[in-house]
Enzyme design. Structure first.
Site, PDB file in Angstrom:
ATOM      1  CG  HIS A   1      22.905 127.007  17.517  1.00  0.00           C
ATOM      2  ND1 HIS A   1      23.265 127.008  18.844  1.00  0.00           N
ATOM      3  CD2 HIS A   1      21.866 126.143  17.410  1.00  0.00           C
ATOM      4  CE1 HIS A   1      22.472 126.177  19.511  1.00  0.00           C
ATOM      5  NE2 HIS A   1      21.627 125.634  18.661  1.00  0.00           N
TER       6      HIS A   1
ATOM      7  CG  ASP B   1      24.080 120.048  19.526  1.00  0.00           C
ATOM      8  OD1 ASP B   1      22.852 120.007  19.318  1.00  0.00           O
ATOM      9  OD2 ASP B   1      24.624 120.956  20.187  1.00  0.00           O
TER      10      ASP B   1
END
Length: 611
Positions: free
Chosen positions: A258, A331
């Site tokens: 992230h 993702d």
């Protein structure tokens, strides 16, 4: 310590949990997955190809995107959500998003205010599908969410919440994993959600992993593979598309994708042994979709492109070597790991060229959509390539019954979501997950005669929206219901000296203390809290409410447990173990290494005491 990878065969029965259509089954209040699917016929493929042929290039490109959107309603969200949509997407609501960009899917988030309660979720899903029918070429949307359970759950109570992956790994029960996934799938189906980004197929072999951890079933590739296969079959028997993630394996990294770009330095042989088995098992089980990882694997791609953008990884290994021809979804494209090397306009194009079908949640949809359309116009991507991707996506929508009946009802929600039977099953499954790591001197179970008054202190992690909490209160309430007099005193994950002193004073005349710990490190002040409580001479019960490694930093603790999550269902189960109402049944699915000798196991995989 790992055995040689076994070859997993692709038996025809592996896909028996998938759905062919939702019409009659939906009318009966049953998920589409309650029937075994039939392979798509030539007529079905021809029908979908005709549908694709009617689309403009702009519509085809739109179908590749799965997007976030703010609001509880498809057409009339709150003013604050309208403002957020205008700022981030240039539209007011989900209906306008579909009309403008022709997106193929929408992902639900709690923070986007999509998941207030089951009836609202069903209404939002219906509104989205109604907007889809208003398009020039009507195509139902594939609505998805991340409902892994445990620490990642977008939909909370009154939906049924189950223990997460590592807790299920501690139980070792494929039956429990499959049952939990099937019930979860049935409840998602009833709310109009037809794809769940679960299970996590990563093998967590790195205790310092900041992003996977308890989201993984464990550190043994073969054990993880068995649990992944069970959940794939369960979700898809429940009517939703499962999605194994994060290919080619995110389990051995100390960087969170992230916020950065992780590197996996496994050799090809190590990948075969450690990372591949769960994905091979998922494919053999008939998995509908696989999610990519924003990680670099130099052994497979010396260009050091993240796997999401790597043709050698997604086409060379996943498609050609493993023989997977289902949907591949990225993702989130808003994550830093995929944005480090290339700009937001290049990322979606490179992902499609690598072998991706669906582009999940780019930070700027206008930029991403425009970039893919330009690549198509310039010949960098061909319309034939897009048509192949679109056919995979549409076949999945057909398989999940969306062309037959994309809608749901409040009655369907009421029949399925959060029923007493489902909630009881979740509690019984949780009872087999709590792991007793240490019990010197027989501290546990606590006795209502000897330790009647109990203080509960420690970390109050932020539970996923609607999943309950805070942990100290949940534990205190559960222990009180079990016959103790229990009081909660949250001290946080970084207790100050004042909070430590307050906890020691509060212990006072009480008989025992339960301290919830959360990812304790050598520098954590949680160690000082536990030490101060131990110095009182009162019985101290330590409960790790996330990763099970805390006890390695807490040498003086005589009674230590792991619940693998701070969510209510797991904390209630831990309370029953502490009170002696159930026996601890969990076995460590990962090793706990010594703090002073990190290459030596303090507790090996499979360790777990009982009473």
């Amino acid at each position: 310590m790992h055995s040689r990878r076994t070859v997993l065969t692709t038996a025809a029965a592996a896909a028996a949990a998938c759905a062919a259509g939702a019409g009659p089954a939906h009318a009966a209040g049953l998920p589409a997955g309650s029937r075994a699917p039939s392979p798509p016929t030539a007529a079905t493929r021809a029908k979908l190809r005709r549908l694709i042929s009617r689309m403009t290039p702009e519509e085809k490109v739109g179908q590749l995107f799965v997007m976030r959107v703010f609001g509880h309603s498809a057409t009339d969200p709150d003013p604050a959500d309208v403002a957020s949509n205008q700022k981030e997407l240039g539209v007011a609501n989900a209906a306008e998003l579909i009309a403008k960009y022709h997106v193929g899917g929408i992902i639900y988030f709690g923070w986007a205010h999509n998941t207030r309660d089951p009836h609202q979720i069903a209404d939002l899903s219906n509104g989205i599908q109604k907007a889809a029918t208003a398009q020039r070429v009507p195509v139902p949307l594939l609505i998805s969410t991340d409902q892994e359970h445990g620490i990642v759950a977008r939909i909370g109570a009154p939906a049924t919440l189950f223990p997460g992956a590592m807790a299920l790994g501690a139980s070792g029960s494929r039956e429990d994993a499959g049952k939990a996934a099937r019930i979860a799938g049935e409840e998602l189906f009833a709310m109009g959600i037809r794809q769940d980004y679960a299970p996590d197929a990563d093998v967590n072999v790195n205790a310092a992993n900041p992003v996977i951890g308890v989201r993984s079933f464990g550190a043994d590739p073969q054990a993880v593979a068995r649990m992944v296969a069970a959940e794939v079959k369960g979700y898809q028997a429940g009517g939703v598309a499962a999605c194994a993630k994060h290919f080619p394996g995110h389990g051995d990294t100390d960087t969170d994708s992230h916020v950065g770009l992780p590197y996996i330095h496994h050799t090809a042989e190590e990948w075969e042994r450690l990372d591949a088995p769960p994905f091979t098992a998922a494919i053999a089980a008939g998995i509908d979709s696989i999610m990519t990882a924003h990680i670099v694997v130099p052994a497979f791609d010396p260009s050091e492109d993240p796997a999401t953008l790597s043709r050698p990884i997604l086409t060379g290994i996943l498609r050609e070597r493993l023989g997977y021809d289902g949907v591949v979804v990225t993702d989130s494209l808003g994550m830093e790991g995929v944005r480090v090397k290339y700009g937001d306009a290049r990322v979606p194009v490179l992902a499609l060229k690598a072998g991706v079908d669906q582009l999940l949640n780019p930070p700027d949809l206008a930029v991403a959509h425009g970039a893919v359309l330009k690549a198509l116009q310039d010949g960098e991507l061909t319309e034939r390539e897009l048509d192949v991707k679109l056919l995979r996506i549409l076949l999945l929508k057909e398989k999940r019954g969306l062309f037959a009946d994309p809608y749901t009802t409040h009655a369907a929600v009421d029949r399925v979501v959060g029923t007493r039977s489902h909630l009881t099953t979740a509690d019984r499954i949780a009872d087999r997950t709590t792991t007793l790591l240490r019990n010197e001197g027989g501290v546990l179970p606590l006795s209502r005669r000897r330790e009647r008054s109990v203080l509960v202190v420690g970390a109050d992690a932020a539970a996923p929206s609607g999943t309950g909490g805070p942990p100290t209160k949940v534990l205190a309430t559960a222990l009180t219901e079990l016959g103790f007099t229990a009081t909660a005193l949250p001290t946080g994950m970084t207790p100050t000296q004042a909070q430590i002193d307050e906890a020691v004073a509060a212990l006072g005349e009480r008989d025992a203390v339960v301290v919830a710990t959360y990812n304790v490190t050598a520098a954590s002040s949680q160690r000082q809290l536990v030490s101060a409580l131990l110095d009182t001479g009162k019985p101290v019960v330590q409960l790790a409410v996330r990763n099970p490694y805390d006890i390695a930093q807490l040498a003086g603790v005589k009674a230590g447990l792991a619940s693998y999550s701070w969510t209510d269902v797991e904390l209630r189960a831990a309370a029953r173990v502490i009170a002696g109402r159930t026996k601890p049944g969990g076995k460590l699915p990962v090793p706990v290494m010594r703090a002073d000798a990190p290459t030596t196991a303090l507790y090996p995989m499979g360790h777990g005491l009982t009473y």
